[in-house]
Design a protein around this motif. Sequence first.
Motif, PDB file in Angstrom:
ATOM      1  N   VAL A   1      13.044   3.210  -7.688  1.00  0.00           N
ATOM      2  CA  VAL A   1      13.822   4.472  -8.752  1.00  0.00           C
ATOM      3  C   VAL A   1      12.604   5.429  -8.743  1.00  0.00           C
ATOM      4  CG1 VAL A   1      15.046   3.611  -9.975  1.00  0.00           C
ATOM      5  CG2 VAL A   1      13.264   3.082 -10.764  1.00  0.00           C
ATOM      6  N   ASP A   2      12.130   6.658  -8.816  1.00  0.00           N
ATOM      7  CA  ASP A   2      11.388   7.886  -9.609  1.00  0.00           C
ATOM      8  C   ASP A   2      10.198   7.141 -10.471  1.00  0.00           C
ATOM      9  OD1 ASP A   2      14.359  10.569  -8.758  1.00  0.00           O
ATOM     10  OD2 ASP A   2      12.742   9.058  -7.109  1.00  0.00           O
ATOM     11  N   PRO A   3       9.145   7.727  -9.887  1.00  0.00           N
ATOM     12  CA  PRO A   3       8.170   7.491 -11.001  1.00  0.00           C
ATOM     13  C   PRO A   3       8.774   8.464 -12.383  1.00  0.00           C
ATOM     14  CG  PRO A   3       7.047   8.023  -9.073  1.00  0.00           C
ATOM     15  CD  PRO A   3       8.883   8.049  -8.991  1.00  0.00           C
ATOM     16  N   GLY A   4       9.915   9.781 -12.090  1.00  0.00           N
ATOM     17  CA  GLY A   4      10.253   9.683 -13.852  1.00  0.00           C
ATOM     18  C   GLY A   4      10.881   9.387 -14.491  1.00  0.00           C
ATOM     19  N   LEU A   5      12.017   9.047 -13.713  1.00  0.00           N
ATOM     20  CA  LEU A   5      12.903   8.216 -14.410  1.00  0.00           C
ATOM     21  C   LEU A   5      12.082   6.533 -14.366  1.00  0.00           C
ATOM     22  CD1 LEU A   5      16.287   7.769 -14.921  1.00  0.00           C
ATOM     23  CD2 LEU A   5      15.968   6.831 -12.114  1.00  0.00           C
ATOM     24  N   ARG A   6      11.383   5.937 -14.005  1.00  0.00           N
ATOM     25  CA  ARG A   6      11.004   5.271 -14.644  1.00  0.00           C
ATOM     26  C   ARG A   6      10.001   4.612 -15.807  1.00  0.00           C
ATOM     27  NH1 ARG A   6       5.923   2.054 -10.393  1.00  0.00           N
ATOM     28  NH2 ARG A   6       8.311   2.734  -9.322  1.00  0.00           N
ATOM     29  N   ASP A   7       9.812   6.106 -16.064  1.00  0.00           N
ATOM     30  CA  ASP A   7       9.252   6.961 -17.482  1.00  0.00           C
ATOM     31  C   ASP A   7       9.990   6.886 -18.574  1.00  0.00           C
ATOM     32  OD1 ASP A   7       6.249   9.466 -16.158  1.00  0.00           O
ATOM     33  OD2 ASP A   7       6.722   6.864 -16.156  1.00  0.00           O
ATOM     34  N   GLU A   8      11.570   7.250 -18.223  1.00  0.00           N
ATOM     35  CA  GLU A   8      12.249   7.283 -18.959  1.00  0.00           C
ATOM     36  C   GLU A   8      12.974   5.634 -19.705  1.00  0.00           C
ATOM     37  OE1 GLU A   8      12.075  11.765 -18.813  1.00  0.00           O
ATOM     38  OE2 GLU A   8      13.338  10.677 -20.930  1.00  0.00           O
ATOM     39  N   LEU A   9      12.768   5.010 -18.915  1.00  0.00           N
ATOM     40  CA  LEU A   9      13.164   3.420 -18.734  1.00  0.00           C
ATOM     41  C   LEU A   9      12.399   2.028 -19.590  1.00  0.00           C
ATOM     42  CD1 LEU A   9      14.274   2.607 -15.378  1.00  0.00           C
ATOM     43  CD2 LEU A   9      15.446   3.643 -17.091  1.00  0.00           C
ATOM     44  N   LYS A  10      11.196   3.443 -20.610  1.00  0.00           N
ATOM     45  CA  LYS A  10      10.330   2.490 -21.512  1.00  0.00           C
ATOM     46  C   LYS A  10      11.308   1.859 -22.744  1.00  0.00           C
ATOM     47  CE  LYS A  10       6.252   4.139 -19.529  1.00  0.00           C
ATOM     48  NZ  LYS A  10       5.314   4.895 -19.517  1.00  0.00           N
ATOM     49  N   PRO A  11      11.533   3.243 -23.262  1.00  0.00           N
ATOM     50  CA  PRO A  11      12.324   2.226 -24.581  1.00  0.00           C
ATOM     51  C   PRO A  11      13.811   1.299 -24.422  1.00  0.00           C
ATOM     52  CG  PRO A  11      12.682   4.935 -24.477  1.00  0.00           C
ATOM     53  CD  PRO A  11      11.986   4.260 -23.442  1.00  0.00           C
ATOM     54  N   SER A  12      13.826   0.581 -25.169  1.00  0.00           N
ATOM     55  CA  SER A  12      14.621  -0.265 -25.210  1.00  0.00           C
ATOM     56  C   SER A  12      16.497  -0.478 -25.209  1.00  0.00           C
ATOM     57  CB  SER A  12      14.802  -1.643 -25.962  1.00  0.00           C
ATOM     58  OG  SER A  12      14.377  -1.217 -27.934  1.00  0.00           O
ATOM     59  N   LEU A  13      16.349   1.334 -26.171  1.00  0.00           N
ATOM     60  CA  LEU A  13      18.070   1.459 -26.096  1.00  0.00           C
ATOM     61  C   LEU A  13      17.090   3.159 -26.048  1.00  0.00           C
ATOM     62  CD1 LEU A  13      20.945   0.868 -26.761  1.00  0.00           C
ATOM     63  CD2 LEU A  13      20.248   1.281 -29.015  1.00  0.00           C
ATOM     64  N   ALA A  14      17.906   3.621 -25.148  1.00  0.00           N
ATOM     65  CA  ALA A  14      17.651   5.230 -25.698  1.00  0.00           C
ATOM     66  C   ALA A  14      19.611   6.402 -24.896  1.00  0.00           C
ATOM     67  CB  ALA A  14      16.552   5.708 -24.444  1.00  0.00           C
ATOM     68  N   SER A  15      19.640   6.900 -24.625  1.00  0.00           N
ATOM     69  CA  SER A  15      20.227   7.855 -24.304  1.00  0.00           C
ATOM     70  C   SER A  15      19.791   9.483 -24.431  1.00  0.00           C
ATOM     71  CB  SER A  15      21.315   8.880 -25.204  1.00  0.00           C
ATOM     72  OG  SER A  15      22.327   9.251 -24.809  1.00  0.00           O
ATOM     73  N   ALA A  16      19.296  10.014 -23.086  1.00  0.00           N
ATOM     74  CA  ALA A  16      18.845  11.026 -23.356  1.00  0.00           C
ATOM     75  C   ALA A  16      19.650  12.302 -22.064  1.00  0.00           C
ATOM     76  CB  ALA A  16      17.082  11.225 -22.610  1.00  0.00           C
ATOM     77  N   THR A  17      19.560  13.626 -21.420  1.00  0.00           N
ATOM     78  CA  THR A  17      19.610  14.526 -20.905  1.00  0.00           C
ATOM     79  C   THR A  17      18.602  14.405 -20.506  1.00  0.00           C
ATOM     80  OG1 THR A  17      20.977  15.807 -22.064  1.00  0.00           O
ATOM     81  CG2 THR A  17      20.622  16.316 -20.088  1.00  0.00           C
ATOM     82  N   ILE A  18      18.058  14.188 -18.868  1.00  0.00           N
ATOM     83  CA  ILE A  18      17.287  14.207 -17.824  1.00  0.00           C
ATOM     84  C   ILE A  18      17.790  15.368 -16.713  1.00  0.00           C
ATOM     85  CG2 ILE A  18      16.283  11.931 -18.099  1.00  0.00           C
ATOM     86  CD1 ILE A  18      17.631  10.832 -15.894  1.00  0.00           C
ATOM     87  N   ASP A  19      16.919  14.969 -15.705  1.00  0.00           N
ATOM     88  CA  ASP A  19      17.593  15.983 -14.200  1.00  0.00           C
ATOM     89  C   ASP A  19      17.087  15.092 -13.295  1.00  0.00           C
ATOM     90  OD1 ASP A  19      15.618  19.056 -15.339  1.00  0.00           O
ATOM     91  OD2 ASP A  19      17.345  19.203 -14.719  1.00  0.00           O
ATOM     92  N   HIS A  20      18.144  14.420 -12.830  1.00  0.00           N
ATOM     93  CA  HIS A  20      18.587  13.223 -11.857  1.00  0.00           C
ATOM     94  C   HIS A  20      18.968  14.155 -10.608  1.00  0.00           C
ATOM     95  CE1 HIS A  20      18.748   9.369  -9.922  1.00  0.00           C
ATOM     96  NE2 HIS A  20      19.914   9.399 -10.128  1.00  0.00           N
ATOM     97  N   ALA A  21      18.337  14.170  -9.111  1.00  0.00           N
ATOM     98  CA  ALA A  21      18.848  14.125  -7.776  1.00  0.00           C
ATOM     99  C   ALA A  21      19.811  15.515  -8.207  1.00  0.00           C
ATOM    100  CB  ALA A  21      20.669  13.891  -7.602  1.00  0.00           C
TER     101      ALA A  21
END
Length: 599
Positions: free
Chosen positions: A233-253
């Motif tokens: 996965v993209d490094p930017g997306l990998r950084d978003e995966l650190k919490p154990s439970l999260a919901s956020a708006t991101i730029d993807h594709a």
Amino acid sequence: MIERTRHPLSMRYRFMLVFFALIVIPFALVGYLAWSKSEKTIRGSHLDSVAQTAKNLDNFFRYVMNEQDKIMASDELQALFDPAQNDPADEIAYSNKIISYVDALNYSNKLFRIRLFPLNPSEHPTYMRSAYGRLDLDQAPWFVDIAANGRPFWKRFDSEDHPNLFVQPTLGNVKRLHSLKTYAPLGVVVMEIRPSILEEFIYPMRQFRNQELLLVDKNGFPAYSSNGRYGAVDPGLRDELKPSLASATIDHAGRKSLLSLSAVMGDELRLVSIVPNKDLNNPIAVLNKVTVALLGFYFLLSLFLAGYLTVTYTSPISQLVRRMKAMGRSDFKDDMLADTRYADRSDEVGLLYRGMSAMVGEIHRLLKETKDSEKRKKQLEFQVLAYQINPHFLYNTLDTIRWKAEAHNVGEIGEIVSSLGSLFRLSLNGGRELTSVERELELLKAYVDIEKTRRSRPIRVTYMIEEEIRELPLMRLVLQPLVENAIRHGISGKGETGMIIVQGGLEEEKLVFRVTDNGPGIPEDIARELLGSGTDPSRKEREGGLGLINVHERLKHYFGDPYGLEIESEAGQGATIVLKHPVLPKDATDLDGLADPVG
């Protein structure tokens, strides 16, 4: 003095703003609140769905690990890997027993698949070649890690781990097998979950068309991907995966998307759902459509009401205001009187409109008369300048003198009289204001010949005229005053070193002539005075009737501000006078009708 209040908006637009404030804005606010609450509800329920699926996966993985522990604790597997119960010399028999055991387990189980490895694979080459081909486990980092540390972990296996064994990435739990009696390490057991089983758990969570579901390991590689892409996965997306439970708006594709994630098996795995906001908002599309439809209806209603009231009551005032602004800019045109639909009204607005129309018409008539009078005045002034004496009489007299001079063998007198006659003949030009570039050059050369004879010394004039412009129309008597100025004020004190260059050609769709001399130049104050505005009589006295001022004003009068003369000069470096003349049709013979004079 009465202070006037200035309003940035007209009455019409202020009226529309009132409608917006009273009707459209409150309804839009209510619609936005309903939409935002619905969106928050959908986002919250989606995160709950991801968390529940992650919990189900967690329970399933723990079940797999328990089954793995049962197999590892079975007497049969313990015996297979116990060195005391196996003959090291009978490698083939040993290999067959392990392979038969693994095949029996895998055949009877549809949820997962078992793979068994000796702790030292190089000591069992027959088994390794029979079961896994040329797989070199001694160089695999994951095998080295589990063999040395014994700490179990989840790993994604793919074709890089074994090209012939894995068609698609497979998630497996890696554990080191120990003896139940001595707790000595015996081998490595890998329990691999079949990809179809993972899909049965995860894919039902897909609710949207472009939703992307991932089960990502701690290294950022998907063990499951709903779109079939298993690269890191993209490094930017990998950084978003650190919490154990999260919901956020991101730029993807390239799209704004909702990211929802939940941890599986602690920090080992992440269940990820990525939904484009556009798809996420589809469930509330009906609400949005109704809201937009009602907003549009009230917007059109406000426009209709505002338009009806403003057209009925404020349009006449707007018309009068525009006419007053046009009058303030001295912009009086015939079409200002074309719209008279308000003049028939019987109220005060109709009276004002009729009065304004009558006033504008009278002002337009007076301005037209003033311009026509000014034009006639200019034409008379130019005719007086050009015809201060009768050219016909003077030309015929000079012709008689030339013939008498030649009859008495006085050739020099005949030549100067002939040049002077040509000068007057060309300047006469049949009474027309337009000549051609070629005829103007003939007139200029006749003038230079006269000056040479009159001054009894050579005057060096070089002509550099492009052939393509020689037949183009040109206002008469515009080049001779420029050369006369160069002779009188430029090279008069230079003697035989004096030089004049006359250049002509097309530049930016204009006829451009440059008359350059190597004289002392024209001081800046004099240049400003020569071509400046005003009616100072000293200017015309300085240059005579047909001087630079006359040429400059004639060009500007007939063709407008882009045309006329420009002076380029530096002290001691000579001077260049630039003449800009429009390109006229080749069949043009008179200035009238070609361009309106600038009043």
